[in-house]
Design a protein around this motif. Structure first.
Motif, PDB file in Angstrom:
ATOM      1  N   GLY A   1      -7.992  -2.483  11.850  1.00  0.00           N
ATOM      2  CA  GLY A   1      -7.289  -1.412  11.164  1.00  0.00           C
ATOM      3  C   GLY A   1      -5.909  -1.193  11.762  1.00  0.00           C
ATOM      4  O   GLY A   1      -5.406  -2.006  12.551  1.00  0.00           O
ATOM      5  N   LEU A   2      -5.303  -0.082  11.394  1.00  0.00           N
ATOM      6  CA  LEU A   2      -3.927   0.207  11.792  1.00  0.00           C
ATOM      7  C   LEU A   2      -3.799   1.627  12.310  1.00  0.00           C
ATOM      8  O   LEU A   2      -4.568   2.518  11.929  1.00  0.00           O
ATOM      9  N   VAL A   3      -2.820   1.845  13.165  1.00  0.00           N
ATOM     10  CA  VAL A   3      -2.396   3.189  13.533  1.00  0.00           C
ATOM     11  C   VAL A   3      -1.062   3.422  12.832  1.00  0.00           C
ATOM     12  O   VAL A   3      -0.187   2.555  12.831  1.00  0.00           O
ATOM     13  N   LEU A   4      -0.923   4.595  12.194  1.00  0.00           N
ATOM     14  CA  LEU A   4       0.241   4.904  11.371  1.00  0.00           C
ATOM     15  C   LEU A   4       0.992   6.103  11.947  1.00  0.00           C
ATOM     16  O   LEU A   4       0.379   7.142  12.241  1.00  0.00           O
ATOM     17  N   ASN A   5       2.296   5.963  12.092  1.00  0.00           N
ATOM     18  CA  ASN A   5       3.143   7.087  12.476  1.00  0.00           C
ATOM     19  C   ASN A   5       3.661   7.721  11.190  1.00  0.00           C
ATOM     20  O   ASN A   5       4.542   7.174  10.523  1.00  0.00           O
ATOM     21  N   LEU A   6       3.103   8.871  10.828  1.00  0.00           N
ATOM     22  CA  LEU A   6       3.345   9.512   9.543  1.00  0.00           C
ATOM     23  C   LEU A   6       4.164  10.790   9.711  1.00  0.00           C
ATOM     24  O   LEU A   6       4.347  11.280  10.829  1.00  0.00           O
ATOM     25  N   ARG A   7       4.603  11.319   8.589  1.00  0.00           N
ATOM     26  CA  ARG A   7       5.432  12.526   8.615  1.00  0.00           C
ATOM     27  C   ARG A   7       4.772  13.648   9.416  1.00  0.00           C
ATOM     28  O   ARG A   7       5.427  14.314  10.225  1.00  0.00           O
ATOM     29  N   ASP A   8       3.480  13.861   9.226  1.00  0.00           N
ATOM     30  CA  ASP A   8       2.807  15.011   9.832  1.00  0.00           C
ATOM     31  C   ASP A   8       1.981  14.662  11.058  1.00  0.00           C
ATOM     32  O   ASP A   8       1.151  15.464  11.490  1.00  0.00           O
ATOM     33  N   GLY A   9       2.167  13.467  11.594  1.00  0.00           N
ATOM     34  CA  GLY A   9       1.415  13.104  12.795  1.00  0.00           C
ATOM     35  C   GLY A   9       1.033  11.642  12.795  1.00  0.00           C
ATOM     36  O   GLY A   9       1.576  10.828  12.045  1.00  0.00           O
ATOM     37  N   VAL A  10       0.096  11.298  13.648  1.00  0.00           N
ATOM     38  CA  VAL A  10      -0.363   9.925  13.802  1.00  0.00           C
ATOM     39  C   VAL A  10      -1.786   9.812  13.272  1.00  0.00           C
ATOM     40  O   VAL A  10      -2.660  10.602  13.643  1.00  0.00           O
TER      41      VAL A  10
ATOM     42  N   ARG B   1       0.856  -1.176   0.000  1.00  0.00           N
ATOM     43  CA  ARG B   1       0.000   0.000   0.000  1.00  0.00           C
ATOM     44  C   ARG B   1       0.898   1.233   0.000  1.00  0.00           C
ATOM     45  O   ARG B   1       1.801   1.353   0.839  1.00  0.00           O
ATOM     46  N   VAL B   2       0.663   2.148  -0.912  1.00  0.00           N
ATOM     47  CA  VAL B   2       1.418   3.398  -0.965  1.00  0.00           C
ATOM     48  C   VAL B   2       0.718   4.427  -0.087  1.00  0.00           C
ATOM     49  O   VAL B   2      -0.489   4.653  -0.222  1.00  0.00           O
ATOM     50  N   THR B   3       1.458   5.012   0.826  1.00  0.00           N
ATOM     51  CA  THR B   3       0.897   6.025   1.716  1.00  0.00           C
ATOM     52  C   THR B   3       1.165   7.427   1.149  1.00  0.00           C
ATOM     53  O   THR B   3       2.066   7.622   0.338  1.00  0.00           O
ATOM     54  N   ASP B   4       0.391   8.388   1.610  1.00  0.00           N
ATOM     55  CA  ASP B   4       0.519   9.752   1.097  1.00  0.00           C
ATOM     56  C   ASP B   4       1.764  10.465   1.634  1.00  0.00           C
ATOM     57  O   ASP B   4       2.160  11.503   1.093  1.00  0.00           O
ATOM     58  N   GLN B   5       2.335   9.932   2.714  1.00  0.00           N
ATOM     59  CA  GLN B   5       3.493  10.555   3.337  1.00  0.00           C
ATOM     60  C   GLN B   5       4.493   9.471   3.733  1.00  0.00           C
ATOM     61  O   GLN B   5       4.156   8.290   3.784  1.00  0.00           O
ATOM     62  N   HIS B   6       5.696   9.893   4.039  1.00  0.00           N
ATOM     63  CA  HIS B   6       6.661   8.972   4.627  1.00  0.00           C
ATOM     64  C   HIS B   6       6.064   8.392   5.907  1.00  0.00           C
ATOM     65  O   HIS B   6       5.513   9.127   6.733  1.00  0.00           O
TER      66      HIS B   6
ATOM     67  N   GLY C   1       6.607   5.951   9.302  1.00  0.00           N
ATOM     68  CA  GLY C   1       7.632   5.399  10.176  1.00  0.00           C
ATOM     69  C   GLY C   1       7.248   4.117  10.879  1.00  0.00           C
ATOM     70  O   GLY C   1       8.102   3.333  11.257  1.00  0.00           O
ATOM     71  N   ALA C   2       5.932   3.900  11.071  1.00  0.00           N
ATOM     72  CA  ALA C   2       5.487   2.705  11.779  1.00  0.00           C
ATOM     73  C   ALA C   2       4.026   2.456  11.469  1.00  0.00           C
ATOM     74  O   ALA C   2       3.258   3.391  11.207  1.00  0.00           O
ATOM     75  N   ALA C   3       3.640   1.177  11.517  1.00  0.00           N
ATOM     76  CA  ALA C   3       2.242   0.759  11.362  1.00  0.00           C
ATOM     77  C   ALA C   3       1.984  -0.345  12.368  1.00  0.00           C
ATOM     78  O   ALA C   3       2.680  -1.361  12.367  1.00  0.00           O
ATOM     79  N   LYS C   4       0.986  -0.162  13.234  1.00  0.00           N
ATOM     80  CA  LYS C   4       0.685  -1.126  14.289  1.00  0.00           C
ATOM     81  C   LYS C   4      -0.810  -1.463  14.270  1.00  0.00           C
ATOM     82  O   LYS C   4      -1.651  -0.591  14.025  1.00  0.00           O
TER      83      LYS C   4
ATOM     84  N   VAL D   1       5.605  19.498  11.267  1.00  0.00           N
ATOM     85  CA  VAL D   1       6.746  20.333  11.625  1.00  0.00           C
ATOM     86  C   VAL D   1       7.700  20.305  10.435  1.00  0.00           C
ATOM     87  O   VAL D   1       8.186  19.230  10.063  1.00  0.00           O
ATOM     88  N   PRO D   2       7.984  21.440   9.799  1.00  0.00           N
ATOM     89  CA  PRO D   2       8.864  21.441   8.633  1.00  0.00           C
ATOM     90  C   PRO D   2      10.213  20.796   8.945  1.00  0.00           C
ATOM     91  O   PRO D   2      10.832  21.065   9.984  1.00  0.00           O
ATOM     92  N   GLY D   3      10.643  19.907   8.060  1.00  0.00           N
ATOM     93  CA  GLY D   3      11.934  19.265   8.214  1.00  0.00           C
ATOM     94  C   GLY D   3      11.948  18.071   9.139  1.00  0.00           C
ATOM     95  O   GLY D   3      12.996  17.459   9.341  1.00  0.00           O
ATOM     96  N   ARG D   4      10.786  17.705   9.690  1.00  0.00           N
ATOM     97  CA  ARG D   4      10.712  16.586  10.632  1.00  0.00           C
ATOM     98  C   ARG D   4       9.812  15.490  10.070  1.00  0.00           C
ATOM     99  O   ARG D   4       8.862  15.761   9.351  1.00  0.00           O
ATOM    100  N   ARG D   5      10.131  14.246  10.403  1.00  0.00           N
ATOM    101  CA  ARG D   5       9.304  13.120   9.988  1.00  0.00           C
ATOM    102  C   ARG D   5       9.152  12.120  11.116  1.00  0.00           C
ATOM    103  O   ARG D   5       9.880  12.154  12.114  1.00  0.00           O
ATOM    104  N   ALA D   6       8.215  11.198  10.936  1.00  0.00           N
ATOM    105  CA  ALA D   6       8.028  10.115  11.892  1.00  0.00           C
ATOM    106  C   ALA D   6       9.130   9.083  11.726  1.00  0.00           C
ATOM    107  O   ALA D   6       9.713   8.926  10.658  1.00  0.00           O
ATOM    108  N   ASN D   7       9.391   8.355  12.802  1.00  0.00           N
ATOM    109  CA  ASN D   7      10.290   7.218  12.736  1.00  0.00           C
ATOM    110  C   ASN D   7       9.642   6.063  13.486  1.00  0.00           C
ATOM    111  O   ASN D   7       8.426   5.886  13.422  1.00  0.00           O
TER     112      ASN D   7
END
Length: 286
Positions: free
Chosen positions: A71-80, A55-60, A62-65, A97-103
């Protein structure tokens, strides 16, 4: 005594992920979830059938649980965000946050999500570790992180292990009622052995650590003694987790990013059958 295992891995999914990460066993579906963070891809692998999905996500991502209600909870570039069973998406916590992403992220024994962030340039102090509950409440637990990575709990939930990769340490906290205290060094990775990345805790309370630029996964006893090393042919080993119906197979993610001449398995999902015994992972209570 330290035991070194070589050539025991198998290629579960041959891929060329730029930054493979976040292996997670989903017992409800009998599948292994894993990610290509920079490729914005969520992979699903069924070891019983060999079936794969991407599945292609709209953002980078960092995690899927897995979530308790499906369903899933996703740690994404702009939040959860929350991916519902009907495939619809909604933000649980939106904080670009500009310049920051999820990990990396992990679910605690109480069902809360501990989600890490980092700056793309890996600047010291640019990342965080936050605790999110199912109603969207957020508490920043650590606000001075460079590369927030592996997080896990002891079998009794009284200890939390945590990695901020550039420190070369796996730290341990006392954990109770969603709070941590008493941060201290559990193990320190020596120069030349790579950087600690993702981790998982097994049923014996041992901590397995993936080594970025170390080409290995190490297991440490609850006392912090190194007792097992799984050597791998590609240097950028990112994370590990137990999966399979009996939680005995160790799945390992790898990365290709930054390698001039990647090994053929770089970016693939690897597995070491019958490596140990994992802990059932809690689902996100939201």
């Amino acid at each position: 005594m330290t035991t070194t295992y070589t050539r025991t891995y198998e290629v579960a999914v041959r891929a060329e992920a730029s930054l493979g990460e976040g292996p997670t066993w989903d017992p409800a579906t009998g599948t292994l979830l894993w990610l290509d963070i920079l490729g914005s891809r969520l992979h699903t692998y069924d070891p019983a059938t060999g079936r794969r999905a991407v599945r292609v996500t709209d953002q980078h991502v960092g995690a899927a649980k897995p979530r308790a209600g499906g369903g899933l909870v996703l740690n994404l570039r702009d939040g959860v965000g929350l991916l519902d069973p009907d495939d619809s998406f909604r933000w649980l916590h939106h904080e670009p946050v500009p310049g920051r992403r999820a990990n990396d992220a992990a679910v605690a024994p109480d069902g809360s999500l501990w989600a890490g962030t980092m700056r793309y340039d890996e600047a010291p102090g640019g990342g965080t570790l936050s605790r999110l509950t199912g109603d969207g409440s957020v508490e920043v637990v650590l606000d001075d992180v460079a590369v927030s990575n592996g997080t896990g709990w002891s079998p009794d939930g009284r200890l939390m292990y945590y990695i901020d990769s550039p420190t070369r340490r796996v730290d341990v906290f006392d954990h109770a009622d969603g709070r941590v205290s008493g941060r201290r060094t559990f193990v320190e990775i020596e120069e030349g052995a790579g950087f600690p990345d993702g981790l998982t805790v097994d049923a014996d309370g041992c901590v397995w650590v993936a080594l970025w630029d170390g080409g290995a996964v190490r297991r440490y006893t609850p006392a912090g003694a190194l007792d097992r090393v799984i050597e791998l042919p590609t240097p950028r080993v990112t994370a590990c987790a137990f999966g399979g119906a009996d939680l005995t197979d160790l799945y390992i993610t790898t990365a290709r990013v930054g390698l001039d001449t990647p090994h053929p398995v770089a970016g693939s999902l690897l597995v070491v059958p019958s490596a140990g015994k994992g802990l059932p992972q809690p689902t996100f209570a939201g």
